[in-house]
Design a protein around this motif. Structure first.
Motif, PDB file in Angstrom:
ATOM      1  N   ALA A   1       0.828  -1.207   0.000  1.00 17.92           N
ATOM      2  CA  ALA A   1       0.000   0.000   0.000  1.00 17.92           C
ATOM      3  C   ALA A   1       0.861   1.255   0.000  1.00 17.92           C
ATOM      4  O   ALA A   1       1.652   1.468   0.918  1.00 17.92           O
ATOM      5  CB  ALA A   1      -0.915   0.012   1.222  1.00 17.92           C
ATOM      6  N   TRP A   2       0.686   2.071  -1.063  1.00 13.54           N
ATOM      7  CA  TRP A   2       1.246   3.424  -0.966  1.00 13.54           C
ATOM      8  C   TRP A   2       0.125   4.367  -0.545  1.00 13.54           C
ATOM      9  O   TRP A   2      -1.050   4.070  -0.726  1.00 13.54           O
ATOM     10  CB  TRP A   2       1.950   3.866  -2.244  1.00 13.54           C
ATOM     11  CG  TRP A   2       1.191   4.047  -3.523  1.00 13.54           C
ATOM     12  CD1 TRP A   2       1.134   3.172  -4.576  1.00 13.54           C
ATOM     13  CD2 TRP A   2       0.441   5.205  -3.954  1.00 13.54           C
ATOM     14  NE1 TRP A   2       0.394   3.695  -5.603  1.00 13.54           N
ATOM     15  CE2 TRP A   2      -0.054   4.947  -5.255  1.00 13.54           C
ATOM     16  CE3 TRP A   2       0.139   6.438  -3.367  1.00 13.54           C
ATOM     17  CZ2 TRP A   2      -0.828   5.854  -5.975  1.00 13.54           C
ATOM     18  CZ3 TRP A   2      -0.631   7.357  -4.078  1.00 13.54           C
ATOM     19  CH2 TRP A   2      -1.102   7.063  -5.364  1.00 13.54           C
ATOM     20  N   SER A   3       0.509   5.476   0.060  1.00 14.41           N
ATOM     21  CA  SER A   3      -0.456   6.364   0.714  1.00 14.41           C
ATOM     22  C   SER A   3      -1.334   5.573   1.675  1.00 14.41           C
ATOM     23  O   SER A   3      -2.569   5.679   1.641  1.00 14.41           O
ATOM     24  CB  SER A   3      -1.318   7.104  -0.318  1.00 14.41           C
ATOM     25  OG  SER A   3      -2.037   8.159   0.277  1.00 14.41           O
TER      26      SER A   3
ATOM     27  N   VAL B   1      -3.732   2.706  14.247  1.00 17.13           N
ATOM     28  CA  VAL B   1      -4.908   1.898  13.920  1.00 17.13           C
ATOM     29  C   VAL B   1      -4.921   1.551  12.439  1.00 17.13           C
ATOM     30  O   VAL B   1      -5.108   0.395  12.051  1.00 17.13           O
ATOM     31  CB  VAL B   1      -6.204   2.642  14.308  1.00 17.13           C
ATOM     32  CG1 VAL B   1      -7.430   1.987  13.650  1.00 17.13           C
ATOM     33  CG2 VAL B   1      -6.369   2.670  15.806  1.00 17.13           C
ATOM     34  N   VAL B   2      -4.730   2.555  11.589  1.00 17.76           N
ATOM     35  CA  VAL B   2      -4.809   2.314  10.149  1.00 17.76           C
ATOM     36  C   VAL B   2      -3.671   1.406   9.683  1.00 17.76           C
ATOM     37  O   VAL B   2      -3.882   0.490   8.877  1.00 17.76           O
ATOM     38  CB  VAL B   2      -4.814   3.645   9.369  1.00 17.76           C
ATOM     39  CG1 VAL B   2      -4.809   3.380   7.866  1.00 17.76           C
ATOM     40  CG2 VAL B   2      -6.030   4.480   9.750  1.00 17.76           C
ATOM     41  N   LEU B   3      -2.474   1.633  10.192  1.00 14.87           N
ATOM     42  CA  LEU B   3      -1.358   0.778   9.797  1.00 14.87           C
ATOM     43  C   LEU B   3      -1.558  -0.648  10.294  1.00 14.87           C
ATOM     44  O   LEU B   3      -1.265  -1.615   9.572  1.00 14.87           O
ATOM     45  CB  LEU B   3      -0.041   1.356  10.329  1.00 14.87           C
ATOM     46  CG  LEU B   3       0.377   2.694   9.704  1.00 14.87           C
ATOM     47  CD1 LEU B   3       1.622   3.241  10.391  1.00 14.87           C
ATOM     48  CD2 LEU B   3       0.618   2.564   8.200  1.00 14.87           C
ATOM     49  N   ALA B   4      -2.080  -0.813  11.514  1.00 20.81           N
ATOM     50  CA  ALA B   4      -2.350  -2.157  12.031  1.00 20.81           C
ATOM     51  C   ALA B   4      -3.409  -2.860  11.188  1.00 20.81           C
ATOM     52  O   ALA B   4      -3.337  -4.079  10.965  1.00 20.81           O
ATOM     53  CB  ALA B   4      -2.792  -2.080  13.488  1.00 20.81           C
ATOM     54  N   TRP B   5      -4.392  -2.099  10.706  1.00 23.67           N
ATOM     55  CA  TRP B   5      -5.425  -2.663   9.810  1.00 23.67           C
ATOM     56  C   TRP B   5      -4.787  -3.246   8.558  1.00 23.67           C
ATOM     57  O   TRP B   5      -5.111  -4.364   8.141  1.00 23.67           O
ATOM     58  CB  TRP B   5      -6.412  -1.549   9.469  1.00 23.67           C
ATOM     59  CG  TRP B   5      -7.390  -1.825   8.374  1.00 23.67           C
ATOM     60  CD1 TRP B   5      -8.456  -2.682   8.406  1.00 23.67           C
ATOM     61  CD2 TRP B   5      -7.415  -1.208   7.073  1.00 23.67           C
ATOM     62  NE1 TRP B   5      -9.144  -2.625   7.209  1.00 23.67           N
ATOM     63  CE2 TRP B   5      -8.523  -1.731   6.378  1.00 23.67           C
ATOM     64  CE3 TRP B   5      -6.620  -0.240   6.458  1.00 23.67           C
ATOM     65  CZ2 TRP B   5      -8.847  -1.335   5.068  1.00 23.67           C
ATOM     66  CZ3 TRP B   5      -6.931   0.151   5.173  1.00 23.67           C
ATOM     67  CH2 TRP B   5      -8.038  -0.394   4.488  1.00 23.67           C
ATOM     68  N   HIS B   6      -3.852  -2.507   7.958  1.00 22.88           N
ATOM     69  CA  HIS B   6      -3.128  -3.028   6.797  1.00 22.88           C
ATOM     70  C   HIS B   6      -2.331  -4.281   7.166  1.00 22.88           C
ATOM     71  O   HIS B   6      -2.395  -5.315   6.477  1.00 22.88           O
ATOM     72  CB  HIS B   6      -2.144  -1.977   6.274  1.00 22.88           C
ATOM     73  CG  HIS B   6      -2.749  -0.846   5.512  1.00 22.88           C
ATOM     74  ND1 HIS B   6      -3.323  -1.004   4.272  1.00 22.88           N
ATOM     75  CD2 HIS B   6      -2.827   0.484   5.794  1.00 22.88           C
ATOM     76  CE1 HIS B   6      -3.741   0.173   3.819  1.00 22.88           C
ATOM     77  NE2 HIS B   6      -3.450   1.088   4.726  1.00 22.88           N
ATOM     78  N   LEU B   7      -1.547  -4.171   8.229  1.00 18.55           N
ATOM     79  CA  LEU B   7      -0.636  -5.244   8.595  1.00 18.55           C
ATOM     80  C   LEU B   7      -1.375  -6.537   8.925  1.00 18.55           C
ATOM     81  O   LEU B   7      -0.960  -7.621   8.505  1.00 18.55           O
ATOM     82  CB  LEU B   7       0.229  -4.813   9.787  1.00 18.55           C
ATOM     83  CG  LEU B   7       1.184  -3.637   9.546  1.00 18.55           C
ATOM     84  CD1 LEU B   7       1.799  -3.163  10.849  1.00 18.55           C
ATOM     85  CD2 LEU B   7       2.275  -4.021   8.551  1.00 18.55           C
ATOM     86  N   GLN B   8      -2.493  -6.420   9.663  1.00 22.07           N
ATOM     87  CA  GLN B   8      -3.229  -7.622  10.052  1.00 22.07           C
ATOM     88  C   GLN B   8      -3.897  -8.301   8.869  1.00 22.07           C
ATOM     89  O   GLN B   8      -4.248  -9.477   8.947  1.00 22.07           O
ATOM     90  CB  GLN B   8      -4.262  -7.285  11.125  1.00 22.07           C
ATOM     91  CG  GLN B   8      -3.647  -7.151  12.502  1.00 22.07           C
ATOM     92  CD  GLN B   8      -4.664  -6.872  13.594  1.00 22.07           C
ATOM     93  OE1 GLN B   8      -4.527  -5.917  14.355  1.00 22.07           O
ATOM     94  NE2 GLN B   8      -5.685  -7.706  13.689  1.00 22.07           N
ATOM     95  N   GLN B   9      -4.055  -7.578   7.780  1.00 19.72           N
ATOM     96  CA  GLN B   9      -4.634  -8.183   6.583  1.00 19.72           C
ATOM     97  C   GLN B   9      -3.562  -8.566   5.565  1.00 19.72           C
ATOM     98  O   GLN B   9      -3.859  -8.833   4.399  1.00 19.72           O
ATOM     99  CB  GLN B   9      -5.678  -7.240   5.986  1.00 19.72           C
ATOM    100  CG  GLN B   9      -6.806  -6.971   6.997  1.00 19.72           C
ATOM    101  CD  GLN B   9      -8.043  -6.359   6.385  1.00 19.72           C
ATOM    102  OE1 GLN B   9      -8.678  -6.950   5.530  1.00 19.72           O
ATOM    103  NE2 GLN B   9      -8.387  -5.164   6.830  1.00 19.72           N
TER     104      GLN B   9
END
Length: 273
Positions: free
Chosen positions: A185-187, A214-222
């Motif tokens: 993911a960019w941006s 929160v937003v970065l953890a959302w990316h990472l967990q998926q």
């Protein structure tokens, strides 16, 4: 500890890295030096950013072993031909002061030129020459990916696309997954817009963390790779701490519900450089 993603060529890539889009060369030098000192080991740049030299100076001055770093750069659309890839990469390597990069990406498919298939053959050549350990693409839509896969050669290891709560690119993610391509993911924070969303704020308050985490953890967990950008040392550290945040299933579902197709950058379907 930053988790890693196993790419389809069996190389490992840090799941959280540091991006330098729109960071001037001198500022990139300082920012990357600070990021490396903070613990980042994956740095994402591109020829068109105009800051590869600054990134290279920071790497050289860091004292870190080259094998501990993961460096990504990208081929701009003016090099989209089989014979354009190697000169483009060699120029980037000279600016970076490196003998090779860990990941080389075609920056945009530029579909009107219909040149990315020929360029992909050049990408395979620079990989075979050892100038790039892994090769991938950026901003490719499912139809672009399918045409590369249909060539019958290497499959891109990564597709780096704009992806944040307001633009979740589900069809592209599904295509990436079907071909064994990692999504990067960019941006990832939607240029900061995601941080003021009430849903994000509520989840952050519930966990006692920041909206960015929160937003970065959302990316990472998926399972996505992320490359947030910041020139502020405290925010660099804050972003790294996102690897320790564990969101609940209902949090992930709430964030998944924020998609509204809102781009911050160009549409790959009609952007040609």
């Amino acid at each position: 500890m930053i988790p890693t993603i196993a790419l389809n060529d069996d190389h490992l890539m840090p799941q959280l890295g540091f991006g330098v889009f729109q960071v001037p060369d001198d500022d990139a030098h300082r920012a990357v030096a600070t990021a490396l000192d903070a613990g980042y080991r994956s740095i994402d740049t591109a020829a068109v950013y105009g800051n590869e030299a600054g990134v290279g100076r920071a790497i050289a001055e860091s004292g870190l072993d080259r094998g501990d770093l993961f460096i990504t750069t990208k081929l701009w659309v003016d090099g989209l031909s089989r014979d354009g890839v190697r000169p483009g990469l060699e120029a980037s390597l000279e600016r970076l002061g490196l003998g090779s990069v860990d990941l080389y990406l075609i920056h945009w498919p530029a579909p009107a030129t219909d040149s990315y298939l020929a360029a992909w053959e050049g990408m395979e050549e620079v990989r075979d020459l050892g100038l790039a350990r892994s090769i991938g693409v950026s901003n490719f839509l499912p139809e672009h990916l399918q045409r590369i896969v249909d060539l019958g050669g290497a499959v891109p290891v990564v597709n780096q696309v704009e992806l944040h709560p307001a633009l979740q690119n589900r069809e592209t993610i599904a295509a990436n997954t079907s071909h064994g391509i990692a999504t990067e993911a960019w941006s990832p924070l939607g240029q900061g817009a995601a941080l003021t969303d009430p849903v994000v704020a509520e989840i952050a308050e519930a966990h006692g963390v920041t909206p960015a985490q929160v937003v970065l953890a959302w990316h990472l967990q998926q399972g996505r790779i992320v490359i947030p950008k910041s020139v502020t040392p405290a925010r660099m550290t804050e972003n790294l701490e996102a690897t320790r945040v564990v969101l609940r299933e209902r949090d992930l579902e709430a964030l998944d519900g924020l998609d509204r197709g809102a781009r911050t950058g160009p549409d790959p379907e009609n952007f040609n450089g």
